[in-house]
Design a protein around this motif. Structure first.
Motif, PDB file in Angstrom:
ATOM      1  N   GLY A   1      -4.540   3.411  -7.679  1.00  0.00           N
ATOM      2  CA  GLY A   1      -2.965   2.451  -7.337  1.00  0.00           C
ATOM      3  C   GLY A   1      -2.074   2.500  -7.714  1.00  0.00           C
ATOM      4  O   GLY A   1      -1.544   2.822  -9.116  1.00  0.00           O
ATOM      5  N   ILE A   2      -1.333   2.843  -6.755  1.00  0.00           N
ATOM      6  CA  ILE A   2       0.507   3.168  -6.730  1.00  0.00           C
ATOM      7  C   ILE A   2       1.532   1.786  -6.414  1.00  0.00           C
ATOM      8  O   ILE A   2       0.844   1.742  -5.396  1.00  0.00           O
ATOM      9  N   GLU A   3       1.873   1.342  -7.597  1.00  0.00           N
ATOM     10  CA  GLU A   3       2.869   0.323  -6.777  1.00  0.00           C
ATOM     11  C   GLU A   3       4.353   1.161  -6.485  1.00  0.00           C
ATOM     12  O   GLU A   3       4.904   1.211  -7.577  1.00  0.00           O
ATOM     13  N   PHE A   4       4.559   0.433  -5.670  1.00  0.00           N
ATOM     14  CA  PHE A   4       6.040   0.265  -5.299  1.00  0.00           C
ATOM     15  C   PHE A   4       7.505  -0.682  -6.046  1.00  0.00           C
ATOM     16  O   PHE A   4       6.675  -1.524  -6.194  1.00  0.00           O
TER      17      PHE A   4
ATOM     18  N   GLY B   1       8.555  -2.424   4.634  1.00  0.00           N
ATOM     19  CA  GLY B   1       7.193  -1.841   5.052  1.00  0.00           C
ATOM     20  C   GLY B   1       6.830  -1.285   4.578  1.00  0.00           C
ATOM     21  O   GLY B   1       6.431   0.059   5.038  1.00  0.00           O
ATOM     22  N   VAL B   2       7.329  -0.514   3.252  1.00  0.00           N
ATOM     23  CA  VAL B   2       7.384   0.667   2.220  1.00  0.00           C
ATOM     24  C   VAL B   2       6.132   1.330   2.097  1.00  0.00           C
ATOM     25  O   VAL B   2       5.566   2.048   3.130  1.00  0.00           O
ATOM     26  N   GLY B   3       5.520  -0.414   1.761  1.00  0.00           N
ATOM     27  CA  GLY B   3       3.934   0.567   1.881  1.00  0.00           C
ATOM     28  C   GLY B   3       2.621   1.295   3.243  1.00  0.00           C
ATOM     29  O   GLY B   3       2.874   2.013   3.190  1.00  0.00           O
ATOM     30  N   ALA B   4       3.641   0.334   4.400  1.00  0.00           N
ATOM     31  CA  ALA B   4       3.296   1.080   5.966  1.00  0.00           C
ATOM     32  C   ALA B   4       3.593   2.058   5.552  1.00  0.00           C
ATOM     33  O   ALA B   4       2.830   2.991   6.008  1.00  0.00           O
TER      34      ALA B   4
ATOM     35  N   ILE C   1       1.616  -1.765  -2.715  1.00  0.00           N
ATOM     36  CA  ILE C   1       0.406  -0.404  -3.074  1.00  0.00           C
ATOM     37  C   ILE C   1      -0.569   0.166  -2.556  1.00  0.00           C
ATOM     38  O   ILE C   1      -0.761   0.041  -1.455  1.00  0.00           O
ATOM     39  N   VAL C   2      -0.005   1.731  -3.232  1.00  0.00           N
ATOM     40  CA  VAL C   2      -0.810   2.230  -2.097  1.00  0.00           C
ATOM     41  C   VAL C   2      -2.390   2.872  -2.776  1.00  0.00           C
ATOM     42  O   VAL C   2      -2.073   2.758  -4.249  1.00  0.00           O
ATOM     43  N   ALA C   3      -3.707   2.650  -2.175  1.00  0.00           N
ATOM     44  CA  ALA C   3      -5.073   2.101  -3.187  1.00  0.00           C
ATOM     45  C   ALA C   3      -5.273   3.590  -2.566  1.00  0.00           C
ATOM     46  O   ALA C   3      -5.552   4.451  -1.741  1.00  0.00           O
ATOM     47  N   PHE C   4      -6.044   4.481  -3.815  1.00  0.00           N
ATOM     48  CA  PHE C   4      -6.866   5.664  -3.714  1.00  0.00           C
ATOM     49  C   PHE C   4      -8.402   5.485  -3.876  1.00  0.00           C
ATOM     50  O   PHE C   4      -8.876   5.133  -5.493  1.00  0.00           O
TER      51      PHE C   4
ATOM     52  N   PRO D   1      11.237   7.399  -8.879  1.00  0.00           N
ATOM     53  CA  PRO D   1      12.170   6.206  -9.107  1.00  0.00           C
ATOM     54  C   PRO D   1      11.621   5.130  -8.697  1.00  0.00           C
ATOM     55  O   PRO D   1      11.827   4.216  -8.483  1.00  0.00           O
ATOM     56  N   MET D   2      10.598   5.579  -7.400  1.00  0.00           N
ATOM     57  CA  MET D   2      10.570   3.975  -7.116  1.00  0.00           C
ATOM     58  C   MET D   2       8.584   3.665  -7.437  1.00  0.00           C
ATOM     59  O   MET D   2       8.148   2.861  -6.713  1.00  0.00           O
ATOM     60  N   VAL D   3       8.551   4.116  -8.204  1.00  0.00           N
ATOM     61  CA  VAL D   3       7.277   3.765  -8.544  1.00  0.00           C
ATOM     62  C   VAL D   3       6.739   2.461  -9.704  1.00  0.00           C
ATOM     63  O   VAL D   3       8.140   2.760 -10.488  1.00  0.00           O
TER      64      VAL D   3
END
Ligand SMILES: Cc1ncc(COP(=O)(O)O)c(C=O)c1O
Length: 458
Positions: A382-385, A400-403, A422-425, A369-371
């Motif tokens: 990358g996953i963007e919220f 500061g959701v990503g942090a 955005i969380v990067a892998f 639900p938050m992706v």
């Protein structure tokens, strides 16, 4: 005086200016001190182990404990620990590395220039192109086009090329001569109902309009990191580079592919140029060139650029560009061994074989639900919220959701990078399927906690 009674954390706060760090917050939080490495893991000073989900800074392709690379460095250190390449001097590792590199890239009859970092080599390429254009009698053809959100470095020229305002604010940058065109982020910039191909056409129109406005005769080069990584993991939309390359050819504008992150298997092929069928005039590499064990970067340039440099020595005298450590023999020996290991252990084939598993695991977050978006290619993702994936809304920055998610990952023994929300892998290329599972299991726990925080703040 070194005070033995002080903790490393205190010494850090009292002695360092950290790169890319909130320096005010750091005075409170202090550093996370990493002491050793083991495969895809790093271990901190308290013995806590983390999966390095970003391979350090998108770079440590062979993981953090490859003995062959340590041995290659030791061997060269014993034989010839340092030498330079000014005034026609050379060392064996430097020559052999250049020879190997020029055969790997999709540029025929290229020549190689070495530097120490991605920033230095991109800065160097700008200078080579300006110099070549002066020799070729086009002194007005100097402007450089890059894309919004692209990343090319932090020197005065390369920060000007980087399309992130954080690299400009307070630094009196960008310099003029450095122009930006649209970021090809289909998820964020695509219009409702617009297909990927239509979006690529709009990006191409934007580039064409910029060239027409400035005059093709003033534009030297277009520079692209084929997958924008540091700006939020943005693979090119369908048909994008096909259109861009056509425009560049029509306007006689050089194309530089910045493969500093994508190079050496990251996207599943040796270079992103292979993955996306790019035919650049210059390729720049760094990071995975030596698995980041020692600093080294390189540019492979086409005859259109290196031939005028030779003429240049007749006009201006000796070519006056280079670094003390250009082609440093120890860095070059480690890079050479890295390239051999890629081949001996079929590392690029390994990436291809585990990439499907990586894709399956990262794609499984798409329904959360938050992706809002999941993007990936090879072993880069990358996953963007979004608070509302249906509308692609963005979270209030102050939350500061990503942090928060990145910190929760850390608590659970996983290091990732958040770029805003955005969380990067970008794990080491040697990662196994089981380790991919474990990486995403830890992320899943962190995501659940982030979702809880978001709902508590709703
Ligand atoms: C695509 C790209 N180019 C250039 C650079 C700059 O490299 P460096 O940090 O070694 O100067 C980076 C760094 O992450 C990068 O991602």
């Amino acid at each position: 005086m070194h005070d033995k009674n002080k903790s490393l954390k205190d010494l850090d706060k009292q002695s360092l200016i950290h790169p890319y760090t909130n320096l005010a917050a750091h005075q409170q939080s202090g550093p996370l001190v990493i002491e050793r490495g083991d495969g895809i893991h790093v271990i901190d000073e308290n013995g806590k182990s983390y999966i390095e989900g970003l391979a350090g800074l998108w770079s440590t392709s062979l993981g953090f404990s490859e003995p062959e690379l340590a041995a290659a460095a030791a061997k060269q250190l014993e034989k010839l620990p340092a030498y330079h390449s000014f005034n026609g001097m050379a060392t064996r590792p430097m020559i052999e590395l250049a020879d190997r590199l020029k055969d790997m890239v999709p540029i025929s009859d290229g020549r190689v220039f070495f530097a120490n970092s991605g920033s230095e080599i991109n800065d160097t390429v700008v200078k080579l192109i300006w110099y070549a254009n002066n020799i070729l009698g086009c002194p007005e053809k100097k402007k450089i086009i890059t894309r919004e959100r692209s990343y090319h470095g932090v020197t005065v020229a390369t920060a000007s090329m980087t399309g992130l305002t954080a690299c400009h604010d307070g630094f009196d940058l960008p310099l003029d001569r450095f122009l930006k065109c649209m970021c090809p982020d289909y998820y964020r910039e695509g219009l409702p109902g617009e297909s990927e191909e239509q979006f690529s056409e709009r990006c191409a129109d934007d580039l064409r309009t910029l060239i027409e406005r400035e005059g093709a005769n003033t534009i030297a080069a277009f520079y692209a990191d084929p997958v924008i990584a540091g700006g939020g993991v943005v693979p090119p939309p369908a048909g994008y580079f096909e259109r861009v390359q056509k425009i560049l050819r029509e306007n006689q504008i050089l194309f530089v592919a910045d493969e500093v992150i994508c190079g050496f298997g990251r996207t599943g092929r040796v270079f992103a140029c292979d993955t996306y069928d790019l035919r650049p005039d210059v390729i720049t590499v760094a990071k995975a060139l030596s698995s980041a064990y020692l600093p080294i970067s390189a540019a492979v340039v086409a005859p259109a650029i290196w031939e005028p440099l030779i003429t240049g020595s007749e006009r201006y005298g000796p070519f006056a560009h280079g670094f003390t450590y250009s082609g440093h023999p120890v860095s070059a020996a480690v890079a050479l061994r890295t390239l051999e290991i890629y081949e001996e252990r079929s590392i690029f084939q390994h990436v291809q074989s585990v990439a499907a598993h990586f894709a399956k695991r990262i794609d499984s977050f798409a329904g959360h639900p938050m992706v809002g978006d999941v993007r990936r290619i090879g072993l880069l993702g990358g996953i963007e919220f979004s608070p509302n994936p249906a509308t692609k809304a963005q979270f209030d920055k102050s939350l500061g959701v990503g942090a928060f998610c990145s910190q929760q990952c850390r608590n659970h023994g996983l290091i990732v990078r958040n770029i805003g929300d955005i969380v990067a892998f970008c794990p080491p290329l040697i990662i196994s399927e089981l380790e991919i599972d474990e990486m995403f299991r830890r992320f899943e726990t962190a995501l659940a906690e982030t979702w809880e925080m978001v709902r508590a703040n709703a």
